[in-house]
Design a protein around this motif. Sequence first.
Motif, PDB file in Angstrom:
ATOM      1  N   GLY A 165     -52.708 -21.855 -74.830  1.00  0.00           N
ATOM      2  CA  GLY A 165     -52.067 -21.225 -75.976  1.00  0.00           C
ATOM      3  C   GLY A 165     -50.683 -20.695 -75.684  1.00  0.00           C
ATOM      4  N   ILE A 166     -50.536 -19.973 -74.567  1.00  0.00           N
ATOM      5  CA  ILE A 166     -49.217 -19.392 -74.270  1.00  0.00           C
ATOM      6  C   ILE A 166     -48.222 -20.476 -73.871  1.00  0.00           C
ATOM      7  N   MET A 167     -48.678 -21.522 -73.184  1.00  0.00           N
ATOM      8  CA  MET A 167     -47.769 -22.620 -72.836  1.00  0.00           C
ATOM      9  C   MET A 167     -47.272 -23.336 -74.092  1.00  0.00           C
ATOM     10  N   PHE A 205     -77.693  -7.360 -80.426  1.00  0.00           N
ATOM     11  CA  PHE A 205     -76.809  -8.376 -80.991  1.00  0.00           C
ATOM     12  C   PHE A 205     -75.365  -7.875 -80.977  1.00  0.00           C
ATOM     13  N   PHE A 206     -75.176  -6.637 -81.429  1.00  0.00           N
ATOM     14  CA  PHE A 206     -73.819  -6.080 -81.531  1.00  0.00           C
ATOM     15  C   PHE A 206     -73.147  -6.020 -80.166  1.00  0.00           C
ATOM     16  N   SER A 207     -73.835  -5.463 -79.169  1.00  0.00           N
ATOM     17  CA  SER A 207     -73.220  -5.284 -77.847  1.00  0.00           C
ATOM     18  C   SER A 207     -72.897  -6.624 -77.195  1.00  0.00           C
ATOM     19  N   GLY A 208     -73.824  -7.593 -77.290  1.00  0.00           N
ATOM     20  CA  GLY A 208     -73.573  -8.904 -76.685  1.00  0.00           C
ATOM     21  C   GLY A 208     -72.405  -9.627 -77.334  1.00  0.00           C
ATOM     22  N   ALA A 209     -72.371  -9.627 -78.671  1.00  0.00           N
ATOM     23  CA  ALA A 209     -71.306 -10.332 -79.390  1.00  0.00           C
ATOM     24  C   ALA A 209     -69.954  -9.649 -79.202  1.00  0.00           C
ATOM     25  N   PHE A 210     -69.944  -8.315 -79.234  1.00  0.00           N
ATOM     26  CA  PHE A 210     -68.673  -7.603 -79.092  1.00  0.00           C
ATOM     27  C   PHE A 210     -68.135  -7.736 -77.671  1.00  0.00           C
ATOM     28  N   TYR A 211     -69.024  -7.799 -76.704  1.00  0.00           N
ATOM     29  CA  TYR A 211     -68.604  -8.038 -75.316  1.00  0.00           C
ATOM     30  C   TYR A 211     -67.947  -9.415 -75.182  1.00  0.00           C
ATOM     31  N   LEU A 212     -68.495 -10.415 -75.877  1.00  0.00           N
ATOM     32  CA  LEU A 212     -67.901 -11.753 -75.861  1.00  0.00           C
ATOM     33  C   LEU A 212     -66.499 -11.723 -76.466  1.00  0.00           C
ATOM     34  N   PHE A 213     -66.324 -10.975 -77.563  1.00  0.00           N
ATOM     35  CA  PHE A 213     -64.999 -10.857 -78.181  1.00  0.00           C
ATOM     36  C   PHE A 213     -64.014 -10.185 -77.224  1.00  0.00           C
ATOM     37  N   ILE A 214     -64.465  -9.130 -76.524  1.00  0.00           N
ATOM     38  CA  ILE A 214     -63.589  -8.432 -75.572  1.00  0.00           C
ATOM     39  C   ILE A 214     -63.178  -9.364 -74.436  1.00  0.00           C
ATOM     40  N   ILE A 215     -64.152 -10.133 -73.904  1.00  0.00           N
ATOM     41  CA  ILE A 215     -63.835 -11.105 -72.838  1.00  0.00           C
ATOM     42  C   ILE A 215     -62.746 -12.068 -73.302  1.00  0.00           C
ATOM     43  N   ASN A 216     -62.954 -12.664 -74.481  1.00  0.00           N
ATOM     44  CA  ASN A 216     -61.982 -13.631 -74.998  1.00  0.00           C
ATOM     45  C   ASN A 216     -60.599 -12.996 -75.173  1.00  0.00           C
ATOM     46  N   SER A 217     -60.572 -11.816 -75.786  1.00  0.00           N
ATOM     47  CA  SER A 217     -59.295 -11.155 -76.072  1.00  0.00           C
ATOM     48  C   SER A 217     -58.561 -10.781 -74.792  1.00  0.00           C
ATOM     49  N   VAL A 218     -59.273 -10.150 -73.861  1.00  0.00           N
ATOM     50  CA  VAL A 218     -58.635  -9.668 -72.625  1.00  0.00           C
ATOM     51  C   VAL A 218     -58.091 -10.827 -71.803  1.00  0.00           C
ATOM     52  N   TYR A 219     -58.860 -11.891 -71.652  1.00  0.00           N
ATOM     53  CA  TYR A 219     -58.414 -12.968 -70.774  1.00  0.00           C
ATOM     54  C   TYR A 219     -57.362 -13.864 -71.422  1.00  0.00           C
ATOM     55  N   ILE A 220     -57.344 -13.937 -72.738  1.00  0.00           N
ATOM     56  CA  ILE A 220     -56.229 -14.631 -73.408  1.00  0.00           C
ATOM     57  C   ILE A 220     -54.938 -13.833 -73.212  1.00  0.00           C
ATOM     58  N   ALA A 221     -55.029 -12.497 -73.393  1.00  0.00           N
ATOM     59  CA  ALA A 221     -53.855 -11.642 -73.180  1.00  0.00           C
ATOM     60  C   ALA A 221     -53.412 -11.666 -71.718  1.00  0.00           C
ATOM     61  N   LEU A 222     -54.397 -11.676 -70.804  1.00  0.00           N
ATOM     62  CA  LEU A 222     -54.067 -11.677 -69.371  1.00  0.00           C
ATOM     63  C   LEU A 222     -53.347 -12.955 -68.954  1.00  0.00           C
ATOM     64  N   THR A 223     -53.825 -14.101 -69.430  1.00  0.00           N
ATOM     65  CA  THR A 223     -53.153 -15.359 -69.088  1.00  0.00           C
ATOM     66  C   THR A 223     -51.751 -15.414 -69.701  1.00  0.00           C
ATOM     67  N   ALA A 224     -51.600 -14.850 -70.898  1.00  0.00           N
ATOM     68  CA  ALA A 224     -50.259 -14.788 -71.506  1.00  0.00           C
ATOM     69  C   ALA A 224     -49.339 -13.934 -70.639  1.00  0.00           C
ATOM     70  N   PHE A 225     -49.852 -12.806 -70.154  1.00  0.00           N
ATOM     71  CA  PHE A 225     -49.078 -11.922 -69.267  1.00  0.00           C
ATOM     72  C   PHE A 225     -48.641 -12.662 -68.000  1.00  0.00           C
ATOM     73  N   ILE A 226     -49.559 -13.398 -67.380  1.00  0.00           N
ATOM     74  CA  ILE A 226     -49.265 -14.110 -66.121  1.00  0.00           C
ATOM     75  C   ILE A 226     -48.192 -15.181 -66.347  1.00  0.00           C
ATOM     76  N   VAL A 227     -48.320 -15.953 -67.416  1.00  0.00           N
ATOM     77  CA  VAL A 227     -47.349 -17.022 -67.686  1.00  0.00           C
ATOM     78  C   VAL A 227     -45.980 -16.439 -68.023  1.00  0.00           C
ATOM     79  N   ILE A 228     -45.954 -15.354 -68.805  1.00  0.00           N
ATOM     80  CA  ILE A 228     -44.679 -14.712 -69.160  1.00  0.00           C
ATOM     81  C   ILE A 228     -43.967 -14.214 -67.898  1.00  0.00           C
ATOM     82  N   ARG A 229     -44.740 -13.622 -66.989  1.00  0.00           N
ATOM     83  CA  ARG A 229     -44.141 -13.147 -65.730  1.00  0.00           C
ATOM     84  C   ARG A 229     -43.691 -14.330 -64.858  1.00  0.00           C
TER      85      ARG A 229
END
Length: 470
Positions: A165-167, A205-229
Amino acid sequence: MDKSNLEEENNNPNLSSSFKDFVSILWNFSKDTLSFTDEVDKSATVKLIKSEIQFKGFNIWILIFSIIIASIGLNTNSTAVIIGAMLISPLMGPIMGVGLSLGTNDWGTLVTSFRALLITVFVSLLTSTLYFLITPFGEAGDELLGRTHPELRDVFIAIFGGLAGIMANTRNKATNVIPGVAIATALMPPLCTAGYGIATLNWKFFSGAFYLFIINSVYIALTAFIVIRYLKFPLVHLMDELKERKFKRYIFVFSILLIVPSIYTLYNSYQKNQFETNAKEFVEYYFDDREMHHPIVNYNDGFPIIDISLIGKAKQSREEYQTEMERFNLDASIINFTISEDKRIDEVLDKINNQKYEGPKFFEDMYSINLQQIKMLQSQNDSLVINLKSIQADTIPFESISVELKINYPEIESFEYGIYKTTDFKTTTEIPTFHLKWNPKTRNRKSQQNKIQKWLKHRLQLKEVRVISF
């Protein structure tokens, strides 16, 4: 020194030089082929990502519509509808904004991105919760269940999806990469599933699904951070070397801690898969389909169950079967192994098989004996049908049903089972009856009771089941 030695010494430098040239050519070719820095438009990338951060007006309504579409898709187990919702969802913008702002030390944009991300999460949860509160079809299907157990593989999907995505964003060209990333990382379905968990008060259900959303969000943002740097985007605010080091260390530690639960879930998924494969092989090897009702093999979150209901007598004792489990890499000490026998059928069949007549007298009395035999067989057949119905009702896997009910309907506080006999003074009918005690706060109790009744009929292969709520 002879002539051959001189020639060998002269050839060695040439070979060494040729090898170095080959490595140099290969390195330059790989660098030119894999490099993506030449096509980067830094100012246009910053402008593009910032333009997709804000959430108000048009973007909010698009988000609401896409959440409703995704919730319907999850509710109906329609993969095509879910993919359509992900394609129109604007959720990626604020997450990329977080990665960009961290990569360029732009604290103002970071605050804006976090605010927009919180708004999107709140609106998404509110919309999906309202949908699942209103809809009469509240049963959890495979698409919903599939978002409740995130694992390490989901982390890798988020990492490589975020990199793609960031590329794609840095090229500032229209491509199909961003829609593909939205589908692959699946940001929206976990939020809808979390809303389902709130609507049904199913916090697992709530905790499992919300944890999946957090994983996706954090690692998408993290990879964007790494590529930008990596691409050396201009920094908005400068930090001294010590603060920079601490900042990177905090990000690294947080990202590692975040994946720890997913590693455990991956291990649990592996254990479940191994158990189910081995248990099915064990059942197929020792039991014929024609000699048993549908067997139950359930990992049950680390408390595995193998439940066998035989039609007739078992060929071995329960202890002998447990000993044989070792051949299939099954630990009998932790498996709840139950085997029930229907001996009444054998008794009836023995009685039928023992009706034999020998000698010439058989032929003399054939007519009268046949009449009696037919009457007796008819009577036994009727008795056998009644016995079979009774056996099917009596031998339900009570423990397994209890576990499955509690997983799918956590609002049920207690569960009772018994056989009710009813009569119109001509015939008597035995009806398997289930009593369900619900949490007083449970909504849509009637519709859920109807779903449970249909499920029990299918699960137990019974024509009639009565469910009573209190």
